[in-house]
Design a protein around this motif. Structure first.
Motif, PDB file in Angstrom:
ATOM      1  N   LYS A 244      78.591  27.382  40.624  1.00 27.04           N
ATOM      2  CA  LYS A 244      77.880  27.699  41.873  1.00 27.04           C
ATOM      3  C   LYS A 244      78.745  28.486  42.846  1.00 27.04           C
ATOM      4  O   LYS A 244      78.254  28.984  43.852  1.00 27.04           O
ATOM      5  CB  LYS A 244      77.367  26.423  42.522  1.00 27.04           C
ATOM      6  CG  LYS A 244      78.432  25.392  42.821  1.00 27.04           C
ATOM      7  CD  LYS A 244      77.779  24.130  43.396  1.00 27.04           C
ATOM      8  CE  LYS A 244      78.723  22.941  43.424  1.00 27.04           C
ATOM      9  NZ  LYS A 244      79.197  22.525  42.078  1.00 27.04           N
ATOM     10  N   ILE A 248      77.236  31.967  38.920  1.00 26.87           N
ATOM     11  CA  ILE A 248      75.792  31.729  38.871  1.00 26.87           C
ATOM     12  C   ILE A 248      75.024  33.028  39.179  1.00 26.87           C
ATOM     13  O   ILE A 248      73.895  33.223  38.718  1.00 26.87           O
ATOM     14  CB  ILE A 248      75.408  30.584  39.840  1.00 26.87           C
ATOM     15  CG1 ILE A 248      74.028  30.049  39.476  1.00 26.87           C
ATOM     16  CG2 ILE A 248      75.500  31.004  41.299  1.00 26.87           C
ATOM     17  CD1 ILE A 248      73.749  28.667  40.033  1.00 26.87           C
ATOM     18  N   ASN A 273      74.037  21.183  36.143  1.00 22.59           N
ATOM     19  CA  ASN A 273      74.393  22.599  35.992  1.00 22.59           C
ATOM     20  C   ASN A 273      73.436  23.290  35.015  1.00 22.59           C
ATOM     21  O   ASN A 273      73.044  24.445  35.221  1.00 22.59           O
ATOM     22  CB  ASN A 273      75.822  22.771  35.457  1.00 22.59           C
ATOM     23  CG  ASN A 273      76.885  22.257  36.411  1.00 22.59           C
ATOM     24  OD1 ASN A 273      77.805  21.559  36.012  1.00 22.59           O
ATOM     25  ND2 ASN A 273      76.752  22.597  37.685  1.00 22.59           N
ATOM     26  N   GLU A 276      70.370  24.190  36.749  1.00 22.37           N
ATOM     27  CA  GLU A 276      70.557  25.394  37.577  1.00 22.37           C
ATOM     28  C   GLU A 276      70.441  26.670  36.743  1.00 22.37           C
ATOM     29  O   GLU A 276      69.912  27.687  37.189  1.00 22.37           O
ATOM     30  CB  GLU A 276      71.939  25.369  38.256  1.00 22.37           C
ATOM     31  CG  GLU A 276      72.067  24.334  39.363  1.00 22.37           C
ATOM     32  CD  GLU A 276      73.519  23.947  39.656  1.00 22.37           C
ATOM     33  OE1 GLU A 276      73.718  22.930  40.344  1.00 22.37           O
ATOM     34  OE2 GLU A 276      74.459  24.637  39.182  1.00 22.37           O
ATOM     35  N   THR A 279      66.685  27.172  35.873  1.00 19.95           N
ATOM     36  CA  THR A 279      65.945  27.676  37.029  1.00 19.95           C
ATOM     37  C   THR A 279      66.067  29.196  37.131  1.00 19.95           C
ATOM     38  O   THR A 279      65.166  29.883  37.597  1.00 19.95           O
ATOM     39  CB  THR A 279      66.513  27.043  38.330  1.00 19.95           C
ATOM     40  OG1 THR A 279      66.596  25.645  38.120  1.00 19.95           O
ATOM     41  CG2 THR A 279      65.656  27.334  39.524  1.00 19.95           C
TER      42      THR A 279
END
Ligand code: F6R
Length: 349
Positions: A244, A248, A273, A276, A279
């Protein structure tokens, strides 16, 4: 001499249950014992390059956990010009398969000059580093011909684990656990065909991200190094928790993300993670425990390894990554054992 294998690298990957077993045998008895206790030192400094550095990183987590002595790991090539204070109460562990890597040798020599005790961990007996160190421990992996280090990495792990637990009152119990590793490695190798199938789906990608946390972080670094050096696909290894903070931004449907995620102390964190990544429509290939239903649900592909004590996960999770790189490079028709621009022994600075 390749014993029916197409390349030395593949042969050496498959030799690992035996080479790790041989290395463990050398350390199960206390015969190898050093004339000092690792806990006598103020600090332990691990110096190495490339794959040996990744083994050193794994070793540092074990040593931090069991020794309660501050442990640092540094690239030998960085140590040389970094003004790191070193003195008589420091133990330097220099790790090198060949024992000839210039940066590792000169770092060890300079630490020795400043009064540190130098313990080297080498695969080649009689190599320069072996001769120049105060003490040497050997990784009994046998000659490694493929330029990409594979079996020497897991043998280095076996020695480092043995060292990390050497002073514990219940050391025998830890060594017994370690002794169960070769058999489990055999099981992972039994999945080679499935790993190949997964790997070939990604052979035409230009980039990959490898993530892992805690002990799986160095494994992710090692997997990414294997992929770039033999397949020439750009791969970046990263600590999962740092994603992050930058990487990312790279994630979209064109970025495959390989996540090393055994069920260990950071499992839940790494699962988030993975969420994430999903997504942002990245595709996840996970290397985790084989019965992990949660992982199966969130991964495009899951490569399963037998469930094992968290300490020992790197021995198992690195094998699918070695094979993943191998099968892609071979599929691309590349010279797996002699990748371009690389030499087995790097004697230049
Ligand atoms: C990677 C690889 C290199 C070596 C590095 C250190 O597959 O082979 O990164 O690990 O050159 O070599 P040694 O361990 O001989 O000091």
């Amino acid at each position: 001499e390749r014993g029916g294998f197409k390349h030395f690298m593949l042969k050496e990957i498959f030799e690992q249950p035996r080479t790790v077993g041989d290395t463990i045998k050398g350390y199960v008895s206390r015969d190898y014992l050093l004339p000092f206790n690792l806990r006598d030192f103020r600090r332990i400094l691990i110096l190495a390059c490339g794959t040996s550095y990744h083994a050193g990183l794994v070793g540092s987590y074990w040593m931090n956990k069991y020794l309660q002595t501050p442990v640092e790991v540094m690239y030998a090539s960085e140590f040389r010009y970094a003004d790191v204070p070193v003195g008589e109460r420091d133990l330097v562990i220099a790790i090198s398969q060949s024992g000839e890597t210039a940066d590792t040798r000169y770092s060890a020599l300079s630490a020795k000059e400043k009064g540190a005790t130098v313990l080297s961990l080498v695969n080649v007996m009689g190599s320069a580093l072996d001769r120049e160190s105060d003490y040497t421990l050997y990784t009994h992996a046998g000659p490694e011909i493929g330029v990409a280090a594979t079996k020497t990495f897991t043998s280095q792990l076996a020695v480092l684990y043995s060292l990390a637990v050497s002073h514990l009152p219940d050391r025998d119990r830890f060594m017994e656990k370690l002794s169960s590793v070769p058999h489990m490695m055999e099981e992972v190798l039994g999945e080679a065909e499935q790993i190949k199938k997964v790997a070939l789906k990604y052979a035409n990608r230009k980039n990959m991200l490898y993530l892992g946390r805690y002990l799986s972080y160095p494994v992710a670094l090692e997997g990414a190094l294997k992929l770039k050096e033999i397949s020439y696909i750009h791969a970046e290894g990263y600590p999962a928790g740092e994603m992050k903070h930058g990487p990312i931004a790279l994630i979209d449907e064109n970025m495959p993300v390989l996540v090393v995620v055994p069920r260990d102390r950071v499992y839940e964190k790494v699962l988030s993670n993975i969420e994430e990544v999903l997504t942002r429509r990245g595709s996840v290939i996970s290397v985790g425990f084989r019965d992990d239903e949660t992982l199966t649900k969130v991964s495009k592909d899951l490569i399963g390894v037998p469930e094992v004590d968290e300490d020992l996960t790197p021995f198992l999770t690195v094998i699918p990554l070695q094979l993943f790189a191998y099968y892609i490079a071979d599929h691309l028709g590349l010279d797996v054992d002699q990748p371009r621009n690389l030499a087995k022994t790097v004697t230049v600075e």
